[in-house]
Design an enzyme around this catalytic site. Structure first.
Site, short mmCIF file in Angstrom:
data_model
loop_
_atom_site.label_atom_id
_atom_site.label_comp_id
_atom_site.label_asym_id
_atom_site.label_seq_id
_atom_site.Cartn_x
_atom_site.Cartn_y
_atom_site.Cartn_z
N SER A 71 0.87 -1.18 0.00
CA SER A 71 0.00 0.00 0.00
C SER A 71 0.90 1.23 0.00
O SER A 71 2.07 1.15 0.39
CB SER A 71 -0.85 0.00 1.28
OG SER A 71 -1.49 1.25 1.47
N TYR B 232 -2.23 -1.03 10.49
CA TYR B 232 -2.18 -1.18 9.03
C TYR B 232 -0.85 -0.65 8.48
O TYR B 232 -0.19 -1.30 7.68
CB TYR B 232 -3.36 -0.43 8.42
CG TYR B 232 -3.57 -0.65 6.94
CD1 TYR B 232 -4.32 -1.72 6.47
CD2 TYR B 232 -3.04 0.24 6.00
CE1 TYR B 232 -4.54 -1.91 5.11
CE2 TYR B 232 -3.26 0.06 4.64
CZ TYR B 232 -4.01 -1.01 4.20
OH TYR B 232 -4.22 -1.19 2.85
P1 NAD Z 1 -11.47 -6.19 0.21
O1 NAD Z 1 -12.04 -6.08 1.57
O2 NAD Z 1 -12.36 -5.99 -0.98
O3 NAD Z 1 -10.77 -7.62 0.02
C1 NAD Z 1 -10.05 -8.23 1.05
C2 NAD Z 1 -9.97 -9.71 0.78
O4 NAD Z 1 -9.24 -10.33 1.86
C3 NAD Z 1 -11.35 -10.39 0.75
O5 NAD Z 1 -11.34 -11.41 -0.22
C4 NAD Z 1 -11.46 -11.00 2.14
O6 NAD Z 1 -12.31 -12.12 2.20
C5 NAD Z 1 -10.02 -11.39 2.36
N1 NAD Z 1 -9.72 -11.63 3.78
C6 NAD Z 1 -9.90 -10.78 4.82
N2 NAD Z 1 -9.57 -11.40 5.97
C7 NAD Z 1 -9.18 -12.66 5.64
C8 NAD Z 1 -8.72 -13.77 6.38
N3 NAD Z 1 -8.62 -13.74 7.71
N4 NAD Z 1 -8.41 -14.89 5.71
C9 NAD Z 1 -8.53 -14.96 4.36
N5 NAD Z 1 -8.94 -13.92 3.60
C10 NAD Z 1 -9.27 -12.79 4.24
O7 NAD Z 1 -10.24 -5.19 0.18
P2 NAD Z 1 -9.25 -4.66 -0.97
O8 NAD Z 1 -9.31 -3.20 -0.95
O9 NAD Z 1 -9.48 -5.40 -2.23
O10 NAD Z 1 -7.85 -5.06 -0.33
C11 NAD Z 1 -6.99 -6.03 -0.87
C12 NAD Z 1 -5.55 -5.69 -0.48
O11 NAD Z 1 -5.19 -4.45 -1.07
C13 NAD Z 1 -5.34 -5.53 1.03
O12 NAD Z 1 -4.10 -6.10 1.40
C14 NAD Z 1 -5.29 -4.03 1.19
O13 NAD Z 1 -4.57 -3.65 2.33
C15 NAD Z 1 -4.61 -3.63 -0.09
N6 NAD Z 1 -4.81 -2.23 -0.45
C16 NAD Z 1 -6.06 -1.72 -0.63
C17 NAD Z 1 -6.19 -0.39 -0.97
C18 NAD Z 1 -7.55 0.23 -1.15
O14 NAD Z 1 -7.60 1.46 -1.22
N7 NAD Z 1 -8.61 -0.54 -1.27
C19 NAD Z 1 -5.08 0.41 -1.12
C20 NAD Z 1 -3.83 -0.14 -0.94
C21 NAD Z 1 -3.69 -1.46 -0.62
#
Ligand code: NAD
Length: 265
Positions: A147, A160
């Site tokens: 991130s 985080y």
């Molecule tokens: P999201 O909530 O849509 O997806 C998260 C995924 O992780 C889901 O499939 C969920 O089921 C899974 N998950 C959560 N806890 C879990 C567990 N205990 N065991 C197995 N699976 C689990 O979120 P997203 O925004 O798609 O995030 C995905 C990644 O991208 C994360 O690592 C997040 O930190 C990173 N990220 C997101 C953003 C943003 O702005 N959305 C920015 C930078 C980085």
């Protein structure tokens, strides 16, 4: 379960791929012909529908493993099942992640442990089980979804930000260990992507900061991104697919931003 593609196509395991960025990555790799292991939490029927749709849309074999990223033994089983089913494992995308927003003095200790477990330690476990096979076949790709918060901080996100800075360090270390054997390890650092993870924190941010939800979007989230636009899940997915390609063989240990210029400031 789809067609039997054992030993005929590369195979990618994507953690947290039942929604958001992970789902888009699974779809992009499926579209490129990879066999896919998806993983994540959610309603069983919905997950099965998602699995079947990816398989049907792209005519590839897609399997689901329910490993909880807080359970090291389940993570090991997921890696083992991937190899057992597909006969190989070429790409691991460590994407599963959760968020929790609160001032440090109010931050629940169990949330700290969960975030470090899911956002950081789970990647240690997938990597340590996946990498011996990659090194043996002299080809492998580890892609960590970090991130912008792997590089800079924002208030109220202590766990985080700590986990994402941690995965940046893990990425660099793993990159050095099997570089001669064709295994690369890189991190993508997206800025804000409008997924469930971001939508869910808007009310909490509003409460912590004493402002409206619309003000959170405009003045907190997009304030950080000079483009004033969210990154899309498709953009992150296509970057991951590129990092998995042979063209990216010399990109290793790189911490790659995709944040509209956020961390250039
Ligand atoms: P999201 O909530 O849509 O997806 C998260 C995924 O992780 C889901 O499939 C969920 O089921 C899974 N998950 C959560 N806890 C879990 C567990 N205990 N065991 C197995 N699976 C689990 O979120 P997203 O925004 O798609 O995030 C995905 C990644 O991208 C994360 O690592 C997040 O930190 C990173 N990220 C997101 C953003 C943003 O702005 N959305 C920015 C930078 C980085």
């Amino acid at each position: 379960m789809g067609a039997d593609m054992t030993n005929t196509a590369k195979v990618a395991l994507i953690t947290g791929s039942t929604s958001g960025i992970g789902l888009a990555i699974a779809e992009a790799f499926a579209a490129a012909g990879y066999g896919i292991m998806i993983n994540g939490l959610g309603d069983a029927d919905q997950i099965e529908a998602t699995r079947a749709k990816i398989a049907a849309d792209h005519k590839v074999d897609v399997l689901y493993h329910p490993a909880n990223m807080l359970a090291p033994a389940e993570i090991e089983d997921m890696v083992t099942q991937t190899r057992t089913h597909f006969g190989r494992l070429d790409v691991v995308v460590n994407n599963a992640g959760i968020q929790f927003v609160a001032p440090i003095e109010e931050f629940p200790a169990e949330k700290w442990d969960q975030i470090i477990g899911i956002n950081l330690s789970s990647a240690f476990h997938t990597i340590r089980h996946a990498i011996p096979g990659m090194a043996a076949q002299k080809w492998g790709r580890i892609i960590n979804i970090a991130s912008a918060h792997g590089l800079v901080a924002s208030p109220f996100k202590s766990a985080y930000v700590a986990a994402k800075h941690g995965i940046v360090g893990l990425t660099k270390t793993v990159a050095l260990e099997h570089a001669k054997e064709g295994v690369t390890c890189n991190a993508i650092c997206p800025g804000y992507v409008l997924t469930g993870l971001v939508k869910a924190q808007i009310p909490d941010q509003a409460k912590s900061r004493g402002i409206t939800e619309e003000e959170v979007i405009q003045n907190v989230l997009l304030a950080a991104q000079p483009t004033k636009q969210f990154v899309t899940v498709e953009q992150v997915a296509s970057f991951a697919l590129y990092l998995a390609s042979d063209s990216a063989a010399q990109i290793n240990g790189a911490i790659l931003t995709m944040d509209g210029g956020w961390t250039a400031q």
